[in-house]
Design a protein around this motif. Sequence first.
Motif, PDB file in Angstrom:
ATOM      1  N   ASP A   1       2.563   7.000  -6.827  1.00 37.24           N
ATOM      2  CA  ASP A   1       1.619   7.965  -7.389  1.00 37.24           C
ATOM      3  C   ASP A   1       2.314   9.269  -7.770  1.00 37.24           C
ATOM      4  O   ASP A   1       1.908   9.936  -8.730  1.00 37.24           O
ATOM      5  N   GLY A   6       2.911  14.472  -0.410  1.00 34.33           N
ATOM      6  CA  GLY A   6       2.257  13.208  -0.078  1.00 34.33           C
ATOM      7  C   GLY A   6       3.098  12.011  -0.472  1.00 34.33           C
ATOM      8  O   GLY A   6       3.227  11.035   0.282  1.00 34.33           O
ATOM      9  N   ALA A   7       3.694  12.072  -1.660  1.00 39.71           N
ATOM     10  CA  ALA A   7       4.542  10.974  -2.121  1.00 39.71           C
ATOM     11  C   ALA A   7       5.802  10.872  -1.273  1.00 39.71           C
ATOM     12  O   ALA A   7       6.275   9.775  -0.967  1.00 39.71           O
ATOM     13  N   ALA A  66      -6.545   0.657   1.473  1.00 36.99           N
ATOM     14  CA  ALA A  66      -5.885   1.951   1.295  1.00 36.99           C
ATOM     15  C   ALA A  66      -5.999   2.483  -0.120  1.00 36.99           C
ATOM     16  O   ALA A  66      -6.069   3.690  -0.336  1.00 36.99           O
ATOM     17  N   ARG A  67      -6.020   1.576  -1.106  1.00 31.55           N
ATOM     18  CA  ARG A  67      -5.971   2.005  -2.493  1.00 31.55           C
ATOM     19  C   ARG A  67      -7.279   1.799  -3.238  1.00 31.55           C
ATOM     20  O   ARG A  67      -7.381   2.142  -4.409  1.00 31.55           O
ATOM     21  N   SER A 124       1.250   4.149  -2.961  1.00 30.82           N
ATOM     22  CA  SER A 124       1.061   5.587  -2.694  1.00 30.82           C
ATOM     23  C   SER A 124       2.292   6.377  -3.111  1.00 30.82           C
ATOM     24  O   SER A 124       2.182   7.472  -3.665  1.00 30.82           O
ATOM     25  N   SER A 137       4.998   9.099   1.910  1.00 28.69           N
ATOM     26  CA  SER A 137       4.906   7.654   1.690  1.00 28.69           C
ATOM     27  C   SER A 137       6.292   7.025   1.625  1.00 28.69           C
ATOM     28  O   SER A 137       6.529   5.954   2.198  1.00 28.69           O
ATOM     29  N   ALA A 176       0.831  -1.209   0.000  1.00 23.19           N
ATOM     30  CA  ALA A 176       0.000   0.000   0.000  1.00 23.19           C
ATOM     31  C   ALA A 176       0.859   1.249   0.000  1.00 23.19           C
ATOM     32  O   ALA A 176       0.597   2.211  -0.747  1.00 23.19           O
ATOM     33  N   ALA A 177       1.913   1.258   0.820  1.00 22.70           N
ATOM     34  CA  ALA A 177       2.792   2.421   0.879  1.00 22.70           C
ATOM     35  C   ALA A 177       3.565   2.598  -0.429  1.00 22.70           C
ATOM     36  O   ALA A 177       3.780   3.721  -0.888  1.00 22.70           O
TER      37      ALA A 177
END
Length: 281
Positions: free
Chosen positions: A26, A204-205, A254-255, A23, A208, A19-20
């Motif tokens: 992205d 945000g990236a 999460a995604r 993210s 992560s 999940a991380a």
Amino acid sequence: MKPYLYAMGAVLCWASLPAATGSGLDGLSVPELLFFSFVPAALYLTAQEMVISKRAAIPWPSPRMAALGLVGIFGYHAVYYLALDHAPLVEGAILTTTWSFWIVVFSSVLAKRRLSMPVLAVALAGLLGAGLVVSGGRSLQFDPRYLPGYALALCCGLIWSGFSVALSRLRPTGDYMPAFTVLAAACSTAVYAAGAPQGLPPAGALLSALYLGLVPLGLSFTLWNRAVTTGNMTVIGYLSYLTPPLAVLLAALARGAAVTPHAVVGMAVILVAAFVGRRIA
């Protein structure tokens, strides 16, 4: 009880990796994600080792051990990030778990100098599970868009299993994980610099990537080391089988990724093959 809490903590850290990673990808390229995750991981593990040992240095491996660590730590995560960048998140994450039955196969072949029929059956069952994940139950009619990602995810299983088996046979005299991570951070920095970076990526990236460095690549190793040095390895080994289903669940939550029934069945086949293999190998 405490060793098993440490083990569960490590399992939860590793379960958050897909999940991380999704993210982070992205807003970051794979070289950027490697750099912004491995540098914090190296700083964290180095500082922790210095505090624990009360020395201004970390244990450093021999050249052969260093090369193995570089392939296992940097190589695995580089291929892992590439795999999840080129394949659907859930299916890619499941396929990386094939390391669980490859460890059984490689360990058995090295110990017995041959591939026994029961272990061959384990390998074939694991590959069948991987086929179910990739095909979605459509008679192995692969979506060509994702074939590179699927191939990379399967390579992850081979890299991590090979690293794990080789490390156990070399029997390192110290904890070289901080050194391995420093080497990985150096390689990540070189790859990142070669790409002529242009400014800072989105916040945000970066968060992560920082999480990846401090938790799945950092804290998890500390928790796992405490678990395996003080607890029953049989129980801890069984707890580690919770990692793939928890990883898929966290990635889906999460995604917002869909988890198909065939992916679930394929993951179950992979895990059962690994579990049975450990019992018969």
